[in-house]
Design an enzyme around this catalytic site. Structure first.
Site, PDB file in Angstrom:
ATOM      1  NE  ARG A  19      -0.470   1.757   3.540  1.00  0.00           N
ATOM      2  CZ  ARG A  19       0.634   2.487   3.704  1.00  0.00           C
ATOM      3  NH1 ARG A  19       1.811   1.943   3.958  1.00  0.00           N
ATOM      4  NH2 ARG A  19       0.591   3.805   3.587  1.00  0.00           N
ATOM      5  N   GLY A  20       0.244   2.392  -0.186  1.00  0.00           N
ATOM      6  CA  GLY A  20       1.025   3.621  -0.356  1.00  0.00           C
ATOM      7  C   GLY A  20       1.234   3.821  -1.849  1.00  0.00           C
ATOM      8  CB  ALA A  21       0.539   6.720  -4.052  1.00  0.00           C
ATOM      9  NE  ARG A  73      -6.089   0.659  -2.223  1.00  0.00           N
ATOM     10  CZ  ARG A  73      -5.530   1.260  -1.160  1.00  0.00           C
ATOM     11  NH1 ARG A  73      -4.249   1.071  -0.891  1.00  0.00           N
ATOM     12  NH2 ARG A  73      -6.249   2.038  -0.381  1.00  0.00           N
ATOM     13  CD  GLN A 127      -3.703   2.876   6.475  1.00  0.00           C
ATOM     14  OE1 GLN A 127      -4.393   3.239   7.423  1.00  0.00           O
ATOM     15  NE2 GLN A 127      -4.217   2.663   5.287  1.00  0.00           N
ATOM     16  CG  ASP A 182      -3.068   7.535  -2.355  1.00  0.00           C
ATOM     17  OD1 ASP A 182      -2.667   7.914  -1.245  1.00  0.00           O
ATOM     18  OD2 ASP A 182      -3.042   6.340  -2.725  1.00  0.00           O
ATOM     19  CE  LYS A 220      -5.558   5.714   3.772  1.00  0.00           C
ATOM     20  NZ  LYS A 220      -6.510   4.831   3.031  1.00  0.00           N
TER      21      LYS A 220
HETATM   22  O1  MRU Z   1      -4.743   3.242   1.712  1.00  0.00           O
HETATM   23  P1  MRU Z   1      -3.249   3.440   1.737  1.00  0.00           P
HETATM   24  O2  MRU Z   1      -2.600   2.977   2.976  1.00  0.00           O
HETATM   25  O3  MRU Z   1      -2.606   2.914   0.476  1.00  0.00           O
HETATM   26  O4  MRU Z   1      -3.104   5.017   1.687  1.00  0.00           O
HETATM   27  C1  MRU Z   1      -1.829   5.586   1.652  1.00  0.00           C
HETATM   28  C2  MRU Z   1      -1.854   7.046   1.804  1.00  0.00           C
HETATM   29  O5  MRU Z   1      -2.883   7.665   1.927  1.00  0.00           O
HETATM   30  C3  MRU Z   1      -0.552   7.759   1.734  1.00  0.00           C
HETATM   31  O6  MRU Z   1      -0.622   8.945   2.454  1.00  0.00           O
HETATM   32  C4  MRU Z   1      -0.229   8.076   0.272  1.00  0.00           C
HETATM   33  O7  MRU Z   1      -0.206   6.932  -0.521  1.00  0.00           O
HETATM   34  C5  MRU Z   1       1.029   8.810   0.103  1.00  0.00           C
HETATM   35  S1  MRU Z   1       2.378   8.018   0.857  1.00  0.00           S
HETATM   36  C6  MRU Z   1       3.638   7.862  -0.106  1.00  0.00           C
END
Ligand code: MRU
Length: 347
Positions: free
Chosen positions: A46-48, A89, A195, A236, A247
């Site tokens: 997870r995380g963009a 996603r 998270q 994201d 998020k």
């Molecule tokens: O749902 P997630 O855990 O994938 O969401 C992640 C986030 O919202 C992060 O803040 C976002 O991807 C940027 S982090 C490099």
């Protein structure tokens, strides 16, 4: 260790299974692109930026899976694999960005199917390697915004785990700390998947950076009582006008920061900036299963009464007027974002 990587001995895509942290550090291994798509959907990764890198390696797997004897046949299989991965996603534009980059690279290969297979792995590896280098550049730019003695609220997880390594907003905090700045981080727990409490706390503990976890609801209290100097988060997707999808909870946090004159910074690689969307209302927002809200989902424990309904948007949009600056690998971007973001995004 990188969050997502290619195992050159087994020809597998490997990733830290983030669902199990902080209790267990386990590596999941995949040899089929469809399983990488499932891993993205189920948030093993997870995380963009990490999602983008995983998709790149997913395409390298698809190239190995394909039985096509010539490059044209393999390209058709790669298009199909990209379609499977693309819908895993919806909000993180890094997913589509990485897949489009892989398909562009595939289009440039003038050779055999095996040449194309090799090119796919090389391109995926480049995406992963560049991510780390870009994060270090962002961290240098962003660390200049942090002063010695700052208390910072950080939302979600934007660290090494959200990227291939080092991180975006948390990478900035880490670099500032390594520069000798005394920093205290208030870690938003980040309901419903926690998270912050699980992943950001785990990372900060390893880096030795002082932190305390707060419930998301407490951020306004700390901001209003003058205990916070800066707010940092990732994104994201950033629209052309600087609206930031991140998020769920980022919008409320940014509102409270703005109301109290505390600067709020979004830290993003330029691959997260989507100039094709004029504003944030055009960004697709993922809505996940109500189960995540109805209980302590990751512990498999229900809190709400049987029969209760729930809504679970995973992201929200923070309007650009609440964002002080957007930190990228090409520099810190200030308003007007519709003019200045274009200057840092390579076409
Ligand atoms: O749902 P997630 O855990 O994938 O969401 C992640 C986030 O919202 C992060 O803040 C976002 O991807 C940027 S982090 C490099």
């Amino acid at each position: 260790m990188r969050t997502v990587f290619w195992d050159y001995e087994t020809n597998e895509t490997k990733m830290i299974d983030q669902r199990l942290l902080p209790e267990t550090l386990a590596i999941a291994a995949y040899h089929r692109h469809a399983d990488v798509a499932t891993a993205i959907r189920e948030m093993v990764v997870r995380g963009a930026p990490a999602i983008g890198a995983a998709a790149g390696f997913g395409m390298a797997l698809a190239a190995l899976e394909s039985k096509a004897a010539d490059a044209a046949g393999l390209r058709a299989d790669l298009e199909a694999a990209a379609a499977t991965l693309r819908v895993a996603r919806p909000t993180a534009v890094n997913l589509a960005w990485a897949l489009d980059r892989m398909l562009r690279a595939a289009g440039k290969v003038d050779g055999s199917a095996d040449d194309l297979r090799e090119a796919m792995l090389n391109e995926a590896q480049r995406i992963a390697d560049e991510d780390v280098e870009i994060n270090k550049r962002m961290a240098e730019h962003g660390a200049a915004l942090i002063e010695d003695g700052d208390t910072i609220i950080h939302h979600c997880n934007t660290g090494a785990l959200a990227t291939v390594d080092w991180g975006t907003a948390l990478g900035v905090i880490r670099t500032a700390y390594e520069q000798g700045k005394r920093i205290h981080v208030l870690v938003d727990e980040t309901r419903p998947r926690l998270q912050g409490a699980r992943l950001t706390a785990w990372e900060l503990q390893q880096y030795g950076i002082p932190y305390e976890i707060i419930s998301d609801n407490a951020a306004g209290y700390f901001l209003r009582s003058g205990q916070v100097q800066r707010v940092f988060f990732g994104a994201d997707r950033v629209a052309a006008n600087g609206d930031v999808a991140n998020k769920i909870g980022t919008y409320m946090l940014s509102l409270a920061a703005h109301d109290n004159g505390v600067p709020a910074y979004s830290v993003v690689p330029t691959s997260t900036i989507d100039l094709s969307l004029a504003h944030g209302d055009e960004i697709p927002i993922e809505e996940r299963t109500p189960d995540e809200v109805l209980g302590l989902h990751l512990l498999g424990r229900r809190v709400a009464p049987e029969g209760a309904g729930a809504r679970n948007p995973a992201f929200d949009v923070t309007p650009n007027r609440l964002v002080t600056a957007i930190v990228t690998e090409n520099g810190v971007v200030y308003p007007p974002f519709d003019v200045n973001l274009k200057k840092v995004v390579k076409s």
